[in-house]
Design a protein around this motif. Sequence first.
Motif, PDB file in Angstrom:
ATOM      1  N   ASN A  61       0.827  -1.207   0.000  1.00  0.00           N
ATOM      2  CA  ASN A  61       0.000   0.000   0.000  1.00  0.00           C
ATOM      3  C   ASN A  61       0.861   1.256   0.000  1.00  0.00           C
ATOM      4  OD1 ASN A  61      -2.304  -1.773   0.752  1.00  0.00           O
ATOM      5  ND2 ASN A  61      -1.330  -1.789   2.762  1.00  0.00           N
ATOM      6  N   GLN A 147       0.393  -2.494  -4.572  1.00  0.00           N
ATOM      7  CA  GLN A 147      -0.870  -3.108  -4.977  1.00  0.00           C
ATOM      8  C   GLN A 147      -2.017  -2.109  -4.893  1.00  0.00           C
ATOM      9  OE1 GLN A 147      -1.568  -6.606  -2.558  1.00  0.00           O
ATOM     10  NE2 GLN A 147       0.591  -7.180  -2.628  1.00  0.00           N
ATOM     11  N   ARG A 148      -1.967  -1.250  -3.874  1.00  0.00           N
ATOM     12  CA  ARG A 148      -3.064  -0.310  -3.630  1.00  0.00           C
ATOM     13  C   ARG A 148      -2.516   1.109  -3.533  1.00  0.00           C
ATOM     14  NH1 ARG A 148      -3.131  -4.118   0.413  1.00  0.00           N
ATOM     15  NH2 ARG A 148      -4.652  -5.829   0.200  1.00  0.00           N
ATOM     16  N   VAL A 150      -3.876   4.486  -2.029  1.00  0.00           N
ATOM     17  CA  VAL A 150      -4.927   4.951  -1.135  1.00  0.00           C
ATOM     18  C   VAL A 150      -4.816   6.461  -0.956  1.00  0.00           C
ATOM     19  CG1 VAL A 150      -5.982   4.670   1.142  1.00  0.00           C
ATOM     20  CG2 VAL A 150      -4.741   2.752   0.086  1.00  0.00           C
ATOM     21  N   THR A 171      -6.978   3.339  -5.840  1.00  0.00           N
ATOM     22  CA  THR A 171      -7.756   2.102  -5.668  1.00  0.00           C
ATOM     23  C   THR A 171      -8.692   2.166  -4.468  1.00  0.00           C
ATOM     24  OG1 THR A 171      -6.005   1.090  -4.319  1.00  0.00           O
ATOM     25  CG2 THR A 171      -5.920   0.724  -6.712  1.00  0.00           C
ATOM     26  N   HIS A 172      -8.371   3.036  -3.480  1.00  0.00           N
ATOM     27  CA  HIS A 172      -9.163   3.122  -2.258  1.00  0.00           C
ATOM     28  C   HIS A 172      -9.192   4.570  -1.775  1.00  0.00           C
ATOM     29  CE1 HIS A 172      -7.774  -1.043  -2.419  1.00  0.00           C
ATOM     30  NE2 HIS A 172      -8.740  -1.386  -1.575  1.00  0.00           N
ATOM     31  N   LEU A 308      -8.223  -2.715   4.219  1.00  0.00           N
ATOM     32  CA  LEU A 308      -7.380  -2.864   3.033  1.00  0.00           C
ATOM     33  C   LEU A 308      -7.098  -4.330   2.739  1.00  0.00           C
ATOM     34  CD1 LEU A 308      -4.807   0.031   3.586  1.00  0.00           C
ATOM     35  CD2 LEU A 308      -6.618  -0.066   1.869  1.00  0.00           C
ATOM     36  N   LYS A 312      -8.950  -6.374  -1.527  1.00  0.00           N
ATOM     37  CA  LYS A 312      -7.782  -6.579  -2.363  1.00  0.00           C
ATOM     38  C   LYS A 312      -8.046  -6.070  -3.772  1.00  0.00           C
ATOM     39  CE  LYS A 312      -6.195 -10.581   0.266  1.00  0.00           C
ATOM     40  NZ  LYS A 312      -5.843 -12.025   0.238  1.00  0.00           N
ATOM     41  N   VAL A 313      -6.980  -5.806  -4.487  1.00  0.00           N
ATOM     42  CA  VAL A 313      -7.078  -5.314  -5.866  1.00  0.00           C
ATOM     43  C   VAL A 313      -6.629  -6.432  -6.791  1.00  0.00           C
ATOM     44  CG1 VAL A 313      -6.310  -3.580  -7.526  1.00  0.00           C
ATOM     45  CG2 VAL A 313      -6.657  -2.961  -5.128  1.00  0.00           C
ATOM     46  N   LYS A 316      -3.114  -6.642 -10.105  1.00  0.00           N
ATOM     47  CA  LYS A 316      -2.130  -5.586  -9.878  1.00  0.00           C
ATOM     48  C   LYS A 316      -0.718  -6.186  -9.946  1.00  0.00           C
ATOM     49  CE  LYS A 316      -2.532  -1.803  -8.688  1.00  0.00           C
ATOM     50  NZ  LYS A 316      -2.454  -0.552  -9.441  1.00  0.00           N
TER      51      LYS A 316
END
Length: 316
Positions: A61, A147-148, A150, A171-172, A308, A312-313, A316
């Motif tokens: 993240n 991966q994320r 935010v 993504t978030h 988080l 999950k994404v 990625k």
Amino acid sequence: MTLTVIALCGLLSACSVADLQRERVAVNLHQFKFSDGGHAIYFDMDRKPWQQRDEEQPLANVVFVISGSDCVSMGPFLPQYFSGLEGESGRTRVFIMHKRHILPGSNGTACGEAYKRADHPSRWQADQLEFIRAQMAGLQAQGNMPQRLVIMGISEGAELAPILAQHLPATHLVLLSHAGMNALDVYAALAKQNPAMLPAWQQLQAGLSATPADQDTARMHGRSWRYWSEIAAIPQTANLLALNMPILLAVGDADPVIPDDAIAHLRQQFQAAGKAIDIRRFPDAGHGLSTKDRNYLPDFMHQIDLWLLEHKVENK
């Protein structure tokens, strides 16, 4: 510059070696130079389970934090502010860039005219976008893309966060202490609830009815005319509804700047649009997610980590 801080484990409780190790976090202070020659300070720090010592562990993240109003640096409150966000969802890097002209120890009294002139949403947006894109490009060059991605908005910073999320591969989205509605609608609702606020609300309306010759020096309630004009134009709820990503919102039930029924209304609007928003409410908590006897902020930071992990994404 690196500041290493060991957070207190509690005034009356004992600290184990594991507790101290868990809270030992390097907070790095930097200066970012914008393309127009201006600059701003920013902090970064990594959060990961304390027993994981592999510094080459891939990032899961990256969190870009947009802090609240006033000329105040978050530096003195780091890393304790993010206690609870310990990287259970994977290694996490947190970035916090302040508004222009905020210094590392700014406490609300050190910023002058230059700060006030730059303190408005269009400036924040341009600066944050340039900063975030530069940091992400750096991570990509290092082969360390997360991966994320935010975006976290705190209080006034939550006004900007959904706009940034629309312009970035976010993504978030995480919001703290915000009603999820237009800032002036919040002001109007609070003035209706509290008649003592009505004269100030009427004064603001009157001030906004005519455009001054210099929008940056004309002042209303301590902010520039440009600030009030721009923030009045932000369709906060519509911006939130336009996003297609997980959204997490934390509010204190006793927050004095969130109107009665605002959160229930926001939830209804999301339901009507067939969309989801995850709202966490904290009983008796004020704007800082705390009560006289309890601080809920570490609880919420831990909830972010678990959220988080849950969201999950793919691919990625």
